[in-house]
Design a protein around this motif. Structure first.
Motif, PDB file in Angstrom:
ATOM      1  N   TYR A 196       8.411   3.349 -12.894  1.00 59.74           N
ATOM      2  CA  TYR A 196       7.190   3.049 -12.137  1.00 59.74           C
ATOM      3  C   TYR A 196       6.571   1.803 -12.739  1.00 59.74           C
ATOM      4  O   TYR A 196       6.695   1.553 -13.940  1.00 59.74           O
ATOM      5  CB  TYR A 196       6.183   4.205 -12.194  1.00 59.74           C
ATOM      6  N   THR A 199       0.805   3.281 -14.187  1.00 64.63           N
ATOM      7  CA  THR A 199       0.289   4.639 -14.246  1.00 64.63           C
ATOM      8  C   THR A 199      -1.232   4.574 -14.256  1.00 64.63           C
ATOM      9  O   THR A 199      -1.828   3.750 -14.968  1.00 64.63           O
ATOM     10  CB  THR A 199       0.819   5.392 -15.489  1.00 64.63           C
ATOM     11  N   THR A 244      -8.130   8.070  -6.033  1.00 61.48           N
ATOM     12  CA  THR A 244      -7.488   7.763  -4.754  1.00 61.48           C
ATOM     13  C   THR A 244      -7.758   6.337  -4.311  1.00 61.48           C
ATOM     14  O   THR A 244      -6.846   5.625  -3.860  1.00 61.48           O
ATOM     15  CB  THR A 244      -7.968   8.745  -3.664  1.00 61.48           C
ATOM     16  N   SER A 298      -1.614   0.057  -4.801  1.00 63.86           N
ATOM     17  CA  SER A 298      -0.477   0.159  -3.879  1.00 63.86           C
ATOM     18  C   SER A 298      -0.441  -0.971  -2.861  1.00 63.86           C
ATOM     19  O   SER A 298       0.631  -1.295  -2.334  1.00 63.86           O
ATOM     20  CB  SER A 298      -0.513   1.510  -3.144  1.00 63.86           C
ATOM     21  N   ASN A 299      -1.593  -1.580  -2.587  1.00 58.75           N
ATOM     22  CA  ASN A 299      -1.662  -2.638  -1.567  1.00 58.75           C
ATOM     23  C   ASN A 299      -1.541  -4.047  -2.141  1.00 58.75           C
ATOM     24  O   ASN A 299      -1.656  -5.027  -1.402  1.00 58.75           O
ATOM     25  CB  ASN A 299      -2.958  -2.518  -0.768  1.00 58.75           C
ATOM     26  N   ARG A 353       4.619  -5.647  -0.834  1.00 58.69           N
ATOM     27  CA  ARG A 353       3.762  -4.702  -1.561  1.00 58.69           C
ATOM     28  C   ARG A 353       4.564  -4.123  -2.731  1.00 58.69           C
ATOM     29  O   ARG A 353       5.177  -3.071  -2.635  1.00 58.69           O
ATOM     30  CB  ARG A 353       3.271  -3.604  -0.614  1.00 58.69           C
ATOM     31  N   ALA A 362       3.831  -0.545  -4.002  1.00 52.62           N
ATOM     32  CA  ALA A 362       3.962   0.585  -3.087  1.00 52.62           C
ATOM     33  C   ALA A 362       5.030   1.546  -3.614  1.00 52.62           C
ATOM     34  O   ALA A 362       6.143   1.136  -3.950  1.00 52.62           O
ATOM     35  CB  ALA A 362       4.336   0.094  -1.694  1.00 52.62           C
ATOM     36  N   ASP A 363       4.687   2.819  -3.715  1.00 56.56           N
ATOM     37  CA  ASP A 363       5.587   3.856  -4.249  1.00 56.56           C
ATOM     38  C   ASP A 363       5.965   3.593  -5.700  1.00 56.56           C
ATOM     39  O   ASP A 363       6.968   4.122  -6.189  1.00 56.56           O
ATOM     40  CB  ASP A 363       6.859   3.977  -3.401  1.00 56.56           C
ATOM     41  N   ASN A 364       5.178   2.772  -6.393  1.00 52.52           N
ATOM     42  CA  ASN A 364       5.484   2.433  -7.781  1.00 52.52           C
ATOM     43  C   ASN A 364       4.318   2.734  -8.707  1.00 52.52           C
ATOM     44  O   ASN A 364       4.233   2.178  -9.808  1.00 52.52           O
ATOM     45  CB  ASN A 364       5.852   0.946  -7.898  1.00 52.52           C
ATOM     46  N   ILE A 396       1.990   5.960 -10.413  1.00 60.01           N
ATOM     47  CA  ILE A 396       1.805   7.401 -10.618  1.00 60.01           C
ATOM     48  C   ILE A 396       0.396   7.647 -11.151  1.00 60.01           C
ATOM     49  O   ILE A 396      -0.207   6.776 -11.787  1.00 60.01           O
ATOM     50  CB  ILE A 396       2.847   7.984 -11.593  1.00 60.01           C
TER      51      ILE A 396
END
Length: 257
Positions: A135, A138, A150, A157-158, A165, A168-170, A172
């Motif tokens: 990742y 964190t 959040t 993430s953006n 991006r 994105a999905d990286n 945690i």
């Protein structure tokens, strides 16, 4: 062995009775036993020496051998026409049909990970290169800041680099509320995630997050995108307002993606 191999024949003594076919080589060559004197075949004659750092170069008068520790992560083999001859595999070159020259290579994926860990880690933990980190970041909410995780997660993430991006999905989120702040931060360092974003007391007071960067070969000055940075070359830290988080990370990690 310190002596030329050809001296072996002169230093062999017949052992046992005259009818025996055992010959004993003296202790200079470790008491090697052979069946017959004819069994000694000299493939190459010379003085043999175990290479050591500082040895003189055998091809020039000025060079010396330098010893280094390395990890094999890949290899290349030149096969020539060994297999193309057997397969009658030909290619036309300059009007002639010639055997294809072949080669092969291999990359050890697991060895690349081992080498990265070996070269980039210390007693303080791992430091994964950005390109292979599990990742990129964190997010560690402390002091009751979980409700804001959040929105900061969405900010991370953006983040875009060259319209991609990259986070994105990286990212945690460490939402383990039963652990102490120190345990969470120590975990983030041991796992080697390149970027740690901490939501601590300053986030409650002024919206500033603490950014910790542990990226191999990253070199930063004392100011990045107008933000003061401290660090020792192994780790860099900065307090960044959440509204400027994207700008700061893109500038700090330029060339890493």
């Amino acid at each position: 062995m310190g002596e030329e191999v050809t001296d072996l024949r002169r230093r062999i003594a017949l052992a046992g009775s005259s009818g025996a076919h055992k010959y004993l080589v003296d202790s200079a060559v470790n008491g090697l036993e052979i069946d017959r004197i004819e069994d000694i075949k000299v493939a190459q004659v010379g003085d043999w020496h175990t290479a050591q750092s500082g040895d003189a170069c055998t091809k020039c008068s000025t060079g010396t051998l330098e010893s280094q520790t390395a990890i094999e992560v890949g290899h290349i083999f030149y096969l020539g026409d060994k297999y193309s001859d057997a397969l009658d595999l030909l290619v036309q070159h300059d009007g002639k049909w010639l055997p294809v020259q072949m080669g092969c290579y291999g990359i050890g994926v697991s060895r690349v990970l081992q080498a990265a860990a070996e070269c980039s880690s210390s007693s303080r933990g791992l430091r994964w290169p950005v390109s292979i980190a599990p990742y990129l970041a964190t997010l560690v909410p402390l002091n009751g800041n979980m409700e804001h995780a959040t929105s900061v997660f969405a900010t991370l993430s953006n983040i875009c680099v060259d319209n991609v991006r990259v986070f994105a999905d990286n990212v945690i989120v460490d939402d383990r509320s039963y652990l102490s702040p120190g345990f969470k931060l120590n975990d983030a360092q041991l796992l080697g995630i390149p970027i740690t974003v901490v939501l601590g007391q300053k986030f409650k007071q002024s919206g500033h997050v603490e950014v910790q960067l542990r990226v191999p070969r990253l070199e930063l000055g004392t100011c990045v995108a107008g933000v003061d940075v401290t660090g020792d070359g192994y780790e860099y830290k900065a307090f960044v307002h959440v509204d400027r988080l994207a700008e700061f990370l893109v500038c700090a990690l330029e060339g890493q993606f």
